[in-house]
Write a protein that holds these residues in place. Structure first.
Motif, PDB file in Angstrom:
ATOM      1  N   LYS A  48       0.819  -1.217   0.000  1.00  0.00           N
ATOM      2  CA  LYS A  48       0.000   0.000   0.000  1.00  0.00           C
ATOM      3  C   LYS A  48       0.853   1.268   0.000  1.00  0.00           C
ATOM      4  O   LYS A  48       0.399   2.319  -0.443  1.00  0.00           O
ATOM      5  N   ASP A  78      -2.828  -2.581   7.692  1.00  0.00           N
ATOM      6  CA  ASP A  78      -1.959  -2.074   6.630  1.00  0.00           C
ATOM      7  C   ASP A  78      -2.345  -0.705   6.075  1.00  0.00           C
ATOM      8  O   ASP A  78      -1.491   0.144   5.846  1.00  0.00           O
ATOM      9  N   GLY A 121      -7.961  -8.646  -2.217  1.00  0.00           N
ATOM     10  CA  GLY A 121      -9.004  -8.401  -1.228  1.00  0.00           C
ATOM     11  C   GLY A 121     -10.045  -7.501  -1.853  1.00  0.00           C
ATOM     12  O   GLY A 121     -11.048  -7.955  -2.412  1.00  0.00           O
ATOM     13  N   ASN A 122      -9.770  -6.197  -1.825  1.00  0.00           N
ATOM     14  CA  ASN A 122     -10.720  -5.229  -2.359  1.00  0.00           C
ATOM     15  C   ASN A 122     -10.604  -4.993  -3.870  1.00  0.00           C
ATOM     16  O   ASN A 122     -11.189  -4.077  -4.407  1.00  0.00           O
TER      17      ASN A 122
HETATM   18  C1  LIG Z   1      -4.385  -4.603   1.052  1.00  0.00           C
HETATM   19  C2  LIG Z   1      -3.610  -5.857   0.917  1.00  0.00           C
HETATM   20  C3  LIG Z   1      -3.970  -6.868   0.011  1.00  0.00           C
HETATM   21  C4  LIG Z   1      -5.219  -6.784  -0.847  1.00  0.00           C
HETATM   22  O1  LIG Z   1      -5.114  -5.809  -1.851  1.00  0.00           O
HETATM   23  P1  LIG Z   1      -6.428  -5.284  -2.620  1.00  0.00           P
HETATM   24  O2  LIG Z   1      -5.964  -4.124  -3.408  1.00  0.00           O
HETATM   25  O3  LIG Z   1      -7.398  -4.886  -1.545  1.00  0.00           O
HETATM   26  O4  LIG Z   1      -6.939  -6.403  -3.453  1.00  0.00           O
HETATM   27  C5  LIG Z   1      -3.159  -7.996  -0.090  1.00  0.00           C
HETATM   28  N1  LIG Z   1      -2.066  -8.133   0.687  1.00  0.00           N
HETATM   29  C6  LIG Z   1      -1.698  -7.190   1.573  1.00  0.00           C
HETATM   30  C7  LIG Z   1      -0.485  -7.430   2.419  1.00  0.00           C
HETATM   31  C8  LIG Z   1      -2.441  -6.022   1.730  1.00  0.00           C
HETATM   32  O5  LIG Z   1      -2.060  -5.090   2.627  1.00  0.00           O
END
Ligand SMILES: *Cc1c(COP(=O)(O)O)cnc(C)c1O
Length: 474
Positions: free
Chosen positions: A113, A144, A260-261
């Motif tokens: 991020k 995170d 995830g998102n």
């Molecule tokens: C936020 C995050 C994800 C997921 O990423 P998205 O953009 O939400 O799909 C995966 N791994 C880590 C370590 C993260 O911090």
């Protein structure tokens, strides 16, 4: 370049107008009205550029309301060896023939991020100064996102951060990362409750329009287009590192993305739409398999809180994927009315929609390269163990999900690039479970758990948080 809403609102906006905004007025997400095409000659020219200059080239295709010299300076200030640890910024590491890890987590908070959030901090500071405005960022985090936002905004003029988190529920390392920040403009608020309570507070405060206007409340969540476009850059950088120069554009690579998102992999989709030769975009989920289910069956089904699992790859624990609407907009031929009916109406009513009968869904693989898979706790632990034993490399739990699913979709002759989304130290307990010893800790994080903490504990509820914000906005 203009930006449009995925739900068909007639407004068209420039980049800096949507930079500080969240959703479009109709509740949709912003996307560029078209994807600029990058041809083989341009790819050849970009190969070998330093990361910051590659970022400038890509961003300048999407941003026409910041002068080029200013934008280049912002990119060069953001993507430095000092902040990201290496000259490559996103170094590629070969695990074995055809399988690579792309290191996206060498920034200040050790998760990918930072790649976007560090740029966002500099863009916010630039744009707020230009307007003579201030912004108070209110967020909710389980780990995170909050720390990435705080490290990106610390010390920035015109910006304050109010970050809520569930009291006592983040890992000691994550708490130490956030609470040890002593910057005046960073406010940690530990809420006596769970993560959902924090999210409810952010929603309640944002829905109080009078308060929101008076205190200039904004957010930095993953639906922000600037975050997404910043992530497009490392798909190009990964491609350049995994392929040899000639002939440009004919060699393909694939990416595997712990998701995830849907923010990270959506950036891969944008890169592919721009013409980057990507064969497959492999979407990996953990036990929270909303997205794997969609790509397997065509059914998108939002989970209830009770059906959302707490896993050992917690940054992928989602009940719905907030950026997914962007991909569906493209998948359905940019039919805003249809997206509005699916996301604005049907999801609210039924909690699901089904595209299995649509020709568009059947083309998701062929036209857009998407394919998916799922990884469980046992898979994660086995993958961490195997990777350590065979290659001497320790990977974190999220990256392990990506690698596990990547192995199910290898194509001979096509390099598979697994995005490393966090360093193992952030999720030490699982590493101990897999390997029997603690992961390596980067020197600058030695002893951070012992540093003085700057955090205020508040009862759950919007009122207490509003009072706190009011007291800290001079
Ligand atoms: C936020 C995050 C994800 C997921 O990423 P998205 O953009 O939400 O799909 C995966 N791994 C880590 C370590 C993260 O911090």
């Amino acid at each position: 370049m203009f930006y449009v809403s995925t739900r068909g609102h007639p407004d068209r906006k420039h980049f800096c107008e949507i930079l500080l905004e969240g959703l479009a007025p109709d509740g949709g997400l912003y996307l560029p009205e078209r994807y600029p095409h990058v041809d083989a000659a341009t790819l050849a020219r970009w190969r070998g550029l330093p990361y910051a200059d590659l970022a400038f080239e890509i961003l300048s295709l999407y941003i026409d309301d910041i002068p080029a010299d200013d934008l280049r300076a912002i990119c060069r200030k953001t993507y430095t060896t000092e902040i990201f640890g290496t000259k490559e910024i996103v170094p590629l590491k070969k695990l074995e023939d055809g399988v690579y890890l792309e290191g996206l987590s060498n920034g200040p908070t050790l998760a990918f991020k930072d790649m976007a959030m560090q740029l966002l901090g500099n863009l916010f500071e630039y744009e707020l100064a230009r307007r003579g405005e201030e912004l108070n960022i209110l967020g909710a985090t389980s780990g995170d996102t909050g720390s990435a936002a705080e490290y990106a905004m610390r010390g920035k003029k015109g910006v304050r951060v109010f970050m809520t988190s569930p009291h006592g529920r983040m890992s000691p390392f994550q708490q130490a990362q956030m609470f040890s920040l002593q910057d005046e403009n960073i406010h940690n608020i530990a809420i006596e409750g769970v993560f959902d309570d924090c999210q409810d507070i952010v929603k309640a405060v944002s829905n109080d329009l009078e308060f929101k206007r008076k205190y200039r409340i904004g957010t930095v969540n993953s639906i922000n287009w600037a975050r997404l476009v910043a992530q497009v850059v490392y798909y190009f950088a990964g491609y350049f590192q995994a392929t040899s120069p000639h002939p440009e554009g004919t060699r393909q690579v694939s990416f595997s993305v712990p998701s995830g998102n849907f923010g990270n992999i959506c950036a891969g989709h944008v890169a592919r739409m721009m013409g980057l030769p990507i064969e497959k975009l492999v979407l990996a989920t953990n036990e929270n398999d909303v997205l794997d289910e969609f790509f397997r069956t065509g059914v998108y089904r939002v989970r209830a809180a009770a059906d959302t699992h707490e896993t050992s790859s917690p940054s992928m624990d989602i009940s719905k994927a907030s950026n997914f609407e962007r991909f569906v907009f493209d998948l359905l031929g940019r039919d805003g009315a249809r997206v509005k009916s699916l996301f604005g109406e049907q999801l609210g009513r039924e909690g699901r929609f089904d595209l299995s009968g649509d020709a568009a869904f059947r083309q998701a693989r062929e036209r857009y390269g998407f394919i998916s898979g799922k990884s469980t706790h046992a898979d994660r632990i086995a993958t961490i163990r195997d990777t350590h034993a065979r290659f001497g490399t320790t990977i974190d739990t999220h990256t392990a999900d990506g690698l596990k699913v990547a192995r199910e979709h290898l194509t001979p002759g096509v390099p598979m690039i697994v995005l490393e989304t966090a360093l193992p130290i952030k999720f030490a307990a699982s590493i101990v479970e897999a390997l029997g010893h603690e992961p390596e800790r980067p020197a600058k994080f030695e002893g951070i758990e012992q540093l003085p903490k700057r955090v205020t504990v508040l009862a759950s509820g919007a009122q207490a948080v509003k009072g706190f914000i009011a007291r800290h906005c001079g």
